[in-house]
Design a protein around this motif. Sequence first.
Motif, PDB file in Angstrom:
ATOM      1  N   TYR A  47      -5.920 -18.418   5.181  1.00  0.00           N
ATOM      2  CA  TYR A  47      -4.781 -17.877   5.238  1.00  0.00           C
ATOM      3  C   TYR A  47      -3.440 -19.213   3.863  1.00  0.00           C
ATOM      4  O   TYR A  47      -2.762 -18.535   3.621  1.00  0.00           O
ATOM      5  CB  TYR A  47      -4.531 -18.077   6.512  1.00  0.00           C
ATOM      6  N   PHE A  48      -4.824 -20.411   3.699  1.00  0.00           N
ATOM      7  CA  PHE A  48      -3.442 -20.700   2.705  1.00  0.00           C
ATOM      8  C   PHE A  48      -4.078 -20.269   1.274  1.00  0.00           C
ATOM      9  O   PHE A  48      -2.631 -20.513   0.535  1.00  0.00           O
ATOM     10  CB  PHE A  48      -4.442 -21.694   2.359  1.00  0.00           C
ATOM     11  N   HIS A  49      -4.719 -19.550   1.408  1.00  0.00           N
ATOM     12  CA  HIS A  49      -4.624 -18.695   0.278  1.00  0.00           C
ATOM     13  C   HIS A  49      -4.435 -17.357   0.526  1.00  0.00           C
ATOM     14  O   HIS A  49      -4.112 -16.440  -0.554  1.00  0.00           O
ATOM     15  CB  HIS A  49      -6.551 -18.652  -0.160  1.00  0.00           C
ATOM     16  N   PHE A  50      -4.729 -16.976   0.677  1.00  0.00           N
ATOM     17  CA  PHE A  50      -4.536 -15.316   1.092  1.00  0.00           C
ATOM     18  C   PHE A  50      -3.597 -15.150   2.548  1.00  0.00           C
ATOM     19  O   PHE A  50      -4.511 -15.244   3.439  1.00  0.00           O
ATOM     20  CB  PHE A  50      -5.760 -14.149   1.039  1.00  0.00           C
ATOM     21  N   ASP A  51      -3.192 -14.646   2.603  1.00  0.00           N
ATOM     22  CA  ASP A  51      -1.775 -14.333   3.651  1.00  0.00           C
ATOM     23  C   ASP A  51      -1.920 -13.251   4.639  1.00  0.00           C
ATOM     24  O   ASP A  51      -1.467 -13.365   6.176  1.00  0.00           O
ATOM     25  CB  ASP A  51      -0.093 -14.790   3.746  1.00  0.00           C
ATOM     26  N   SER A  52      -2.906 -11.939   3.962  1.00  0.00           N
ATOM     27  CA  SER A  52      -3.314 -11.323   5.086  1.00  0.00           C
ATOM     28  C   SER A  52      -4.742 -10.336   4.303  1.00  0.00           C
ATOM     29  O   SER A  52      -5.327 -10.742   3.220  1.00  0.00           O
ATOM     30  CB  SER A  52      -1.971 -10.454   4.548  1.00  0.00           C
ATOM     31  N   LYS A  53      -5.107  -8.851   4.947  1.00  0.00           N
ATOM     32  CA  LYS A  53      -5.678  -8.330   4.290  1.00  0.00           C
ATOM     33  C   LYS A  53      -5.575  -7.934   3.019  1.00  0.00           C
ATOM     34  O   LYS A  53      -6.084  -7.674   2.210  1.00  0.00           O
ATOM     35  CB  LYS A  53      -6.452  -7.558   5.920  1.00  0.00           C
ATOM     36  N   GLU A  54      -4.163  -7.652   3.142  1.00  0.00           N
ATOM     37  CA  GLU A  54      -3.884  -6.519   2.050  1.00  0.00           C
ATOM     38  C   GLU A  54      -3.756  -7.877   0.880  1.00  0.00           C
ATOM     39  O   GLU A  54      -4.067  -7.683  -0.370  1.00  0.00           O
ATOM     40  CB  GLU A  54      -2.420  -6.444   2.517  1.00  0.00           C
ATOM     41  N   ALA A  55      -3.151  -9.043   1.038  1.00  0.00           N
ATOM     42  CA  ALA A  55      -3.532  -9.883  -0.463  1.00  0.00           C
ATOM     43  C   ALA A  55      -4.968 -10.497  -0.647  1.00  0.00           C
ATOM     44  O   ALA A  55      -4.693 -10.082  -1.677  1.00  0.00           O
ATOM     45  CB  ALA A  55      -2.535 -11.229   0.673  1.00  0.00           C
ATOM     46  N   LEU A  56      -6.301 -10.189   0.285  1.00  0.00           N
ATOM     47  CA  LEU A  56      -7.222 -10.561  -0.369  1.00  0.00           C
ATOM     48  C   LEU A  56      -7.747  -9.204  -1.416  1.00  0.00           C
ATOM     49  O   LEU A  56      -8.418  -9.523  -2.009  1.00  0.00           O
ATOM     50  CB  LEU A  56      -8.264 -10.079   1.081  1.00  0.00           C
ATOM     51  N   SER A 104     -10.202   3.035  -5.128  1.00  0.00           N
ATOM     52  CA  SER A 104     -10.412   4.291  -5.201  1.00  0.00           C
ATOM     53  C   SER A 104     -10.016   5.559  -2.899  1.00  0.00           C
ATOM     54  O   SER A 104     -10.440   6.191  -3.193  1.00  0.00           O
ATOM     55  CB  SER A 104     -11.422   4.884  -5.419  1.00  0.00           C
ATOM     56  N   ASP A 105     -10.055   4.031  -2.872  1.00  0.00           N
ATOM     57  CA  ASP A 105      -9.059   4.234  -1.266  1.00  0.00           C
ATOM     58  C   ASP A 105      -7.742   5.255  -1.386  1.00  0.00           C
ATOM     59  O   ASP A 105      -6.810   4.264  -2.234  1.00  0.00           O
ATOM     60  CB  ASP A 105      -9.039   3.275  -0.575  1.00  0.00           C
ATOM     61  N   PRO A 106      -7.601   6.332  -1.982  1.00  0.00           N
ATOM     62  CA  PRO A 106      -6.520   6.870  -1.288  1.00  0.00           C
ATOM     63  C   PRO A 106      -5.615   6.768  -0.218  1.00  0.00           C
ATOM     64  O   PRO A 106      -3.877   6.664  -0.647  1.00  0.00           O
ATOM     65  CB  PRO A 106      -6.673   8.721  -1.020  1.00  0.00           C
ATOM     66  N   LEU A 107      -6.060   6.351   0.462  1.00  0.00           N
ATOM     67  CA  LEU A 107      -4.931   5.546   2.049  1.00  0.00           C
ATOM     68  C   LEU A 107      -4.967   4.066   1.169  1.00  0.00           C
ATOM     69  O   LEU A 107      -3.511   3.393   1.521  1.00  0.00           O
ATOM     70  CB  LEU A 107      -5.293   5.714   2.795  1.00  0.00           C
ATOM     71  N   GLY A 108      -5.658   3.347   1.611  1.00  0.00           N
ATOM     72  CA  GLY A 108      -5.310   0.929   0.940  1.00  0.00           C
ATOM     73  C   GLY A 108      -4.888   1.160  -0.366  1.00  0.00           C
ATOM     74  O   GLY A 108      -4.222   0.010  -0.271  1.00  0.00           O
ATOM     75  N   ARG A 109      -5.290   1.851  -0.999  1.00  0.00           N
ATOM     76  CA  ARG A 109      -4.031   2.104  -2.702  1.00  0.00           C
ATOM     77  C   ARG A 109      -2.560   1.763  -2.451  1.00  0.00           C
ATOM     78  O   ARG A 109      -2.099   1.299  -3.105  1.00  0.00           O
ATOM     79  CB  ARG A 109      -4.543   2.190  -3.785  1.00  0.00           C
ATOM     80  N   GLU A 110      -2.024   2.560  -1.667  1.00  0.00           N
ATOM     81  CA  GLU A 110      -0.186   2.776  -1.234  1.00  0.00           C
ATOM     82  C   GLU A 110      -0.091   0.978  -0.890  1.00  0.00           C
ATOM     83  O   GLU A 110       0.511   1.134  -1.529  1.00  0.00           O
ATOM     84  CB  GLU A 110      -0.233   4.115  -0.266  1.00  0.00           C
ATOM     85  N   HIS A 111      -1.289   0.002  -0.459  1.00  0.00           N
ATOM     86  CA  HIS A 111      -0.822  -0.969   0.011  1.00  0.00           C
ATOM     87  C   HIS A 111      -0.994  -2.383  -0.615  1.00  0.00           C
ATOM     88  O   HIS A 111      -0.227  -3.142  -0.971  1.00  0.00           O
ATOM     89  CB  HIS A 111      -1.641  -1.014   1.299  1.00  0.00           C
ATOM     90  N   TYR A 112      -2.221  -2.181  -1.669  1.00  0.00           N
ATOM     91  CA  TYR A 112      -2.721  -3.049  -1.536  1.00  0.00           C
ATOM     92  C   TYR A 112      -2.657  -3.014  -3.915  1.00  0.00           C
ATOM     93  O   TYR A 112      -2.908  -3.862  -4.549  1.00  0.00           O
ATOM     94  CB  TYR A 112      -3.799  -3.987  -1.957  1.00  0.00           C
ATOM     95  N   GLY A 113      -2.481  -1.929  -3.996  1.00  0.00           N
ATOM     96  CA  GLY A 113      -2.663  -1.292  -5.672  1.00  0.00           C
ATOM     97  C   GLY A 113      -3.711  -0.724  -5.849  1.00  0.00           C
ATOM     98  O   GLY A 113      -4.849  -0.274  -4.746  1.00  0.00           O
TER      99      GLY A 113
END
Length: 221
Positions: A47-56, A104-113
């Motif tokens: 969490y020091f480097h990435f504060d969420s799964k989305e940030a990862l 190529s994830d149609p749902l996930g890419r809305e959150h992380y690009g």
Amino acid sequence: MAQQERAVRTRRAVIEAAAQVFAEYGYAAATVSDILKVASVTKGALYFHFDSKEALARGIIEAQVQQTLPAQDLKVQEWVDQGLLIAYLLPRDPVVRAGAVLSSDPLGREHYGSAWPALIDRSALALTEAKERGEILGHVVPQQTAELLAATFHGVQLFSQLEAGLADIEHRVSVLYEHLMPTIALPAVLARLDLAPDRGARLYAQMQAEATAAEQPAAVG
């Protein structure tokens, strides 16, 4: 300096672990706990480097598009090299493979690009420079061709994944370029292009050798 180097190594370990988990399970099913198990780091370090799964996920996509390839005499060869190197890395590099899965994830890419816009922009830029140097045919529109390649490459990648687990991806991408390049490159330029299936492997070996040489201390005396 040692502390900074440890931080860089930890961040890379987290990215690679997250990439393995995302590539295997996809974004929705992956958990931070799964990533921690693979990374062998503490939750605090992660969490020091990435504060969420989305940030990862964003970190993986950023890492995928940061690759710098060796310069070539022909700009259109550099354009081809982008795809051939990705084809080589897809079965071997979890970060590249996870970047493809996430993008190529149609749902996930809305959150992380997605890596696609950056890869398409880089592709279009290489084609634009090739056109300015008179290497490609006059009718070629760089942005349209870059988008067409991205879409076609994705189809080839998916087909190879389903039919052979990516074992034949280098061959299939080579065939893609063999069919595509006569409609893009001038005949004299086409004859000079290296479209071989092992082109990506040779590029990667060159890049690794150059990186190793750059890390060696300069000679004194």
